[in-house]
Design an enzyme around this catalytic site. Sequence first.
Site, short mmCIF file in Angstrom:
data_model
loop_
_atom_site.label_atom_id
_atom_site.label_comp_id
_atom_site.label_asym_id
_atom_site.label_seq_id
_atom_site.Cartn_x
_atom_site.Cartn_y
_atom_site.Cartn_z
N ASN A 1 -8.15 -3.21 -3.73
CA ASN A 1 -8.62 -2.20 -3.83
C ASN A 1 -10.07 -2.44 -4.06
O ASN A 1 -10.73 -1.85 -4.78
CB ASN A 1 -8.02 -0.89 -4.74
CG ASN A 1 -7.38 -0.18 -5.16
OD1 ASN A 1 -6.20 0.01 -5.52
ND2 ASN A 1 -7.38 0.63 -4.09
N ASP B 1 -1.52 8.32 -5.84
CA ASP B 1 -2.45 8.53 -5.16
C ASP B 1 -3.52 9.37 -4.42
O ASP B 1 -2.13 10.76 -4.87
CB ASP B 1 -2.13 7.83 -3.73
CG ASP B 1 -3.44 7.15 -2.49
OD1 ASP B 1 -4.28 6.77 -2.25
OD2 ASP B 1 -2.71 7.46 -1.27
C1 IPE Z 1 -2.62 2.43 -3.03
O1 IPE Z 1 -3.38 3.79 -3.09
C2 IPE Z 1 -2.74 1.64 -4.39
C3 IPE Z 1 -2.88 1.99 -5.70
C4 IPE Z 1 -1.87 3.73 -6.04
C5 IPE Z 1 -3.65 1.35 -7.28
P1 IPE Z 1 -4.94 3.48 -1.82
O2 IPE Z 1 -4.98 4.35 -2.03
O3 IPE Z 1 -5.73 1.89 -2.03
O4 IPE Z 1 -3.43 3.38 -0.51
P2 IPE Z 1 -4.59 2.55 0.61
O5 IPE Z 1 -5.45 1.60 1.09
O6 IPE Z 1 -5.02 4.43 1.26
O7 IPE Z 1 -2.46 2.40 1.10
C1 IPE Z 2 -5.71 6.45 -6.55
O1 IPE Z 2 -6.40 7.36 -5.65
C2 IPE Z 2 -6.14 6.04 -6.97
C3 IPE Z 2 -6.68 4.29 -7.54
C4 IPE Z 2 -6.08 3.38 -6.09
C5 IPE Z 2 -7.30 3.41 -7.97
P1 IPE Z 2 -7.30 7.59 -4.67
O2 IPE Z 2 -8.44 6.38 -5.30
O3 IPE Z 2 -7.02 5.76 -3.63
O4 IPE Z 2 -7.28 8.23 -3.69
P2 IPE Z 2 -7.93 8.61 -2.29
O5 IPE Z 2 -6.61 8.61 -1.60
O6 IPE Z 2 -8.86 8.42 -2.05
O7 IPE Z 2 -7.15 10.30 -2.46
MG MG Z 3 -6.10 6.47 -2.16
#
Ligand code: IPE
Ligand code: IPE
Ligand code: MG
Length: 249
Positions: free
Chosen positions: A69, A21
């Site tokens: 996602n 993340d």
């Molecule tokens: C969790 O990250 C999913 C992945 C890393 C693929 P998110 O960024 O989607 O999680 P939330 O929504 O903040 O919990």
């Molecule tokens: C994780 O990074 C990757 C995916 C969930 C695909 P994020 O895209 O959630 O990054 P933040 O949490 O917005 O910084």
């Molecule tokens: Mg995230």
Amino acid sequence: MSYFDQIDKSRIPQHIAVIMDGNGRWAKRQNLDRSFGHKEGIVAVRRAIEAAAKAQISYITLYTFSTENWKRPEEEVKALMALMIQAVASETPDLIKNNIRVKVIGEIDRLPDDTKKALDLCLEQTSICTGTTVILALSYSSKWEITEAMREIAADVKSGKINIDDIEESLIPQYLSTKGIPDPDILIRTGGELRISNFLLWQIAYSELYFTDELWPEFNEDSLYKAVLDFQNRERRFGKTSEQVSNNS
Ligand code: IPE
Ligand code: IPE
Ligand code: MG
């Protein structure tokens, strides 16, 4: 002494799971589009896989795209799917060279055809590899997985393949997409959030949780080895007392 050298090689975790993340925040910090963060995230994936292979970790599961996602802006989802094709195609030769096998868990049918195709090729070409296994959790969520498992169990009861009495704790993992894979020893989450976000809920029942503020694109070999060292300093009691654990009873 390097972090790698500090690791006790006789107690290497068998399976590490990672919630990758922080890509978006990493990009935003530099006034870049979120997709740059995802691109840099792939470089970090490569580093993490190589570090896991170097430490002879048998399994590394990477939370790559969650069921939730799919709710992101269409543009971002499109960019992620396109990036996946590119990454899988360009990384496969090195994966084979490093004897790394790739597996996928999740609702793959929801992926666009060209992404599925690129993935299938990678799965097929790395299927002969016998070193570290990389499990990509794609269009994955634990509640989806458990729901599917329940449906299959119900169907098997209905058809007479199993009896209701056969439904025991040890049967459930046979119906999960991680069938045959040991539960994670460590769950790492980067990006500072203290939550599980619908990831491997059954499988992490007794995993050691490790949270770091590092954003995923910043994650490197040392980040992984730091988590392993932290894990090696913990006492896993599995419900027993500390005395029982040290007496090995
Ligand atoms: C969790 O990250 C999913 C992945 C890393 C693929 P998110 O960024 O989607 O999680 P939330 O929504 O903040 O919990
Ligand atoms: C994780 O990074 C990757 C995916 C969930 C695909 P994020 O895209 O959630 O990054 P933040 O949490 O917005 O910084
Ligand atoms: Mg995230």
